[in-house]
Design an enzyme around this catalytic site. Structure first.
Site, short mmCIF file in Angstrom:
data_model
loop_
_atom_site.label_atom_id
_atom_site.label_comp_id
_atom_site.label_asym_id
_atom_site.label_seq_id
_atom_site.Cartn_x
_atom_site.Cartn_y
_atom_site.Cartn_z
N HIS A 6 7.78 -7.68 -3.82
CA HIS A 6 6.47 -8.06 -4.36
C HIS A 6 6.54 -9.41 -5.10
CE1 HIS A 6 4.16 -4.43 -3.49
NE2 HIS A 6 5.30 -3.79 -3.63
N SER A 31 -26.11 -8.96 -24.59
CA SER A 31 -25.58 -8.03 -25.60
C SER A 31 -24.77 -8.76 -26.65
CB SER A 31 -24.69 -7.00 -24.91
OG SER A 31 -23.50 -7.62 -24.45
N GLY A 46 0.83 -1.20 0.00
CA GLY A 46 0.00 0.00 0.00
C GLY A 46 0.86 1.24 0.00
N GLU A 76 4.11 -11.03 -6.27
CA GLU A 76 3.00 -11.17 -7.21
C GLU A 76 3.30 -10.63 -8.60
OE1 GLU A 76 3.28 -9.16 -4.68
OE2 GLU A 76 2.16 -7.29 -4.88
N ASP A 111 -19.27 -11.08 -21.23
CA ASP A 111 -19.79 -11.23 -19.87
C ASP A 111 -21.26 -11.65 -19.85
OD1 ASP A 111 -17.31 -10.18 -19.57
OD2 ASP A 111 -17.99 -8.21 -18.89
N SER A 112 -22.10 -10.93 -20.60
CA SER A 112 -23.52 -11.29 -20.55
C SER A 112 -23.74 -12.65 -21.21
CB SER A 112 -24.40 -10.21 -21.18
OG SER A 112 -24.16 -10.09 -22.56
N SER A 113 -22.92 -12.98 -22.21
CA SER A 113 -23.09 -14.28 -22.89
C SER A 113 -22.78 -15.44 -21.95
CB SER A 113 -22.17 -14.37 -24.11
OG SER A 113 -22.46 -13.34 -25.00
N CYS A 119 5.33 -6.14 1.55
CA CYS A 119 5.71 -4.73 1.52
C CYS A 119 5.07 -3.96 2.69
CB CYS A 119 5.34 -4.14 0.16
SG CYS A 119 6.23 -2.63 -0.17
N TYR A 120 4.10 -3.09 2.43
CA TYR A 120 3.44 -2.38 3.54
C TYR A 120 2.88 -3.39 4.54
CZ TYR A 120 0.23 0.67 6.11
OH TYR A 120 -0.42 1.35 7.10
N LYS A 168 -11.76 -11.43 -15.93
CA LYS A 168 -12.14 -11.61 -17.33
C LYS A 168 -11.61 -12.92 -17.94
CE LYS A 168 -13.97 -9.17 -20.84
NZ LYS A 168 -15.13 -8.25 -20.71
#
Ligand code: XMP
Length: 515
Positions: A172, A226, A53, A174, A230-232, A80-81, A371
């Site tokens: 870090h 649409s 952070g 990640e 995502d909606s699919s 880290c933080y 996603k």
């Protein structure tokens, strides 16, 4: 299912931590740093990670955690933080500093420690390469802690509590710039926390179906489809759970790309067998947009018209209890985080206000996913690749790619030009490596010659950008050959265009769309 809890202290990398852990097939969730300990106990994590952070533990109002967190008997890793905070609250000493250590560093780690086991492949001359980004430094470890990593600058680049359940790393793990990072996170999650690696796409689908069935019972669900990823995926997943009690409403706003409506109907109604209501409201949208040139007014009109059409279709279905949406995890974190990314992509398909007005309960089966995970789920559910890899397309559609008034004629020109851009980018094998590529119709006429005649026609701008999340973007260095074909084809095939230009602006300071 074993879960890892990530407490967010505002690092730009917090989301990456969650992704890395999920890549290890362990489920993880991000919550704000001030999640009450009682709630954490209910969440029942196998391990807790404190993110980095921007604050200093000495800042006024600096985010902190309660000592009770460390008394739960759940392993904790501070990054880290997070490491400085553990040190600070557990009685060690952190020294405030303005001097920042940023970038690559070499750390000599204790390979006997479980956190650093099996990292031989990444060790050179007894050290590993890591990514640092901090200013404050640890001067004295908390009582009982031992150092398990040191750099040229500090003897405390990594630490472990006497009981071996609390860890801290100053770097870090990640980010990709720490090559051993994923192994270190794996060691923490599997060896130190003992979490089972059972978070898979298949298990997600099974659990979701069960949850949806339980929630929906014999009720009816509506969803605005649409044709976007995502909606699919949400639609197909919910359809698996409740079958024809899911009613998908696909609104054609007249601002879609070439053949888009036909494709959506053919894929979702004909191949997948969804219960699809097709509402062709093109004329209504175009009427509402008549004479409108201001981009934000266009968006507003389109959004409002969409809601009205959607509502009318929904009312025809009689009693409906649930509204399903393809909300993803980044949108969820955005609203709960201590200090998340500055903006999100909004879609007007997330029909604002509708749940309250129609008294609907929300179903958001993808709200825990990123996603790429949604794409994997879609693949497993048999959603066609063409849908899963489709470029993002704004809710207001081609309306924000026609500068000025939207008319039938301008839409027709843009649709043809846009289809050529997509076709050529696909042919060149570039479609999937590009975030978005499209054409924009400008309200500018320029002079040209065609045959022996002077022409005075429209300009089309081509835009192609690389991006990770739509927040920042850079223009793509398309090969000249591809640009040349796109330009030739548009000028030769699309009546009303005699000039093509390429947009070489990055975001910021430009945006991806032109309006
Ligand atoms: P900008 O133009 O803001 O676009 O750089 C960032 C991303 O968002 C999409 N976009 C929209 N999506 N409704 C949407 O659903 C909108 O009004 C809208 N405006 C932009 C854009 O296509 C890009 O992916």
């Amino acid at each position: 299912m074993d879960k890892i809890l990530i407490l967010d202290f505002g690092s730009q990398y917090t989301m990456l931590i969650a992704r890395r852990i999920r890549e290890l097939s362990v489920y993880s969730e991000i919550h704000p740093f001030n999640m009450p300990v009682e709630e954490i106990k209910r969440f029942n994590p196998k391990g807790i990670i404190l993110s980095g952070g921007p604050a200093s533990v000495y800042d006024e109002g600096a985010p902190t955690v309660s000592l009770d967190l460390f008394a739960m008997g759940v392993p904790v890793l501070g990054i880290c933080y997070g490491m400085q905070l553990i040190t600070h609250v557990m009685g060690g000493k952190v020294e405030a500093s303005d001097k920042r250590e940023y970038g690559f560093a070499r750390v000599k780690v204790d390979q006997e420690d479980p956190l650093f086991s099996d990292i031989d492949d990444f060790v050179r001359d007894g050290e590993i390469s890591v990514w640092m980004s901090h200013s404050d430094r640890i001067e004295v470890l908390p009582g009982g802690f031992v150092s398990i990593g040191k750099t040229e600058n500090t003897p405390f680049a990594a630490m472990r509590s006497g009981r071996g359940d609390i860890y801290g790393v100053q770097f870090h793990p990640e980010v990709v710039h720490t090559p051993a990072g994923i192994k270190i996170l794996e060691n923490f999650v599997t060896k130190i926390c003992g979490a089972a690696r059972d978070w898979t796409v298949g298990s997600f689908i099974d659990q979701s179906i069960e949850k949806i069935r339980e929630k929906v019972g014999e009720g009816k669900v509506i969803l605005g489809l649409s044709g976007g990823v995502d909606s699919s995926v949400a639609a197909v997943l919910i359809h698996r759970a409740v079958g024809d009690r899911l009613h998908c409403i696909f609104v054609n706003n007249g601002l879609l790309r070439k053949n888009e409506a036909e494709e959506v109907i053919s894929v979702f109604r004909d191949s997948i067998g969804l219960n699809l209501i097709y509402a062709d409201a093109s004329e209504r949208f175009l009427d509402a947009l008549k004479g409108v040139t201001d981009p934000e007014r266009k968006r507003k009109i389109i959004g409002e018209t969409f809601i009205r059409v959607f509502e009318e279709e929904a009312e025809k279905l009689g009693q409906v209890e649930f509204l399903a949406q393809g909300t993803l995890y980044p949108d969820v974190i955005e609203s709960v985080s201590f200090k998340g990314p500055s903006a999100t992509i909004k879609t007007h398909h997330n029909v604002g206000g509708l749940p309250e007005r129609m008294n609907l309960k929300l179903i958001e089966p993808l709200r825990e996913l990123f996603k790429d995970e949604v794409r994997r789920v879609g693949r497993e559910l048999g959603v066609p690749e063409k849908i899963l890899t489709r470029h993002p397309f704004p809710g207001p559609g081609l309306a924000v790619r026609i500068i000025g008034e939207v008319t039938k004629e301008s839409l027709e020109i843009l649709r043809q030009a846009d289809a050529i851009v997509e076709e050529e980018i696909r042919k060149a094998g570039l479609y999937e490596s590009i975030w978005q590529a499209f054409a924009v119709l400008l309200p500018v006429k320029t002079v040209g010659v065609m045959g022996d005649e002077r022409t005075y026609e429209n300009v089309v701008a081509v835009r192609a950008v690389h991006s990770l999340d739509g927040m920042t973007a850079d223009w793509v260095e398309l090969p000249y050959g591809v640009l040349k074909t796109i330009s030739n084809r548009i000028i030769n095939e699309v009546r009303g265009v005699n000039r093509v230009v390429y947009d070489i602006s990055s975001k910021p300071p430009s945006t991806i769309e032109w309006e």
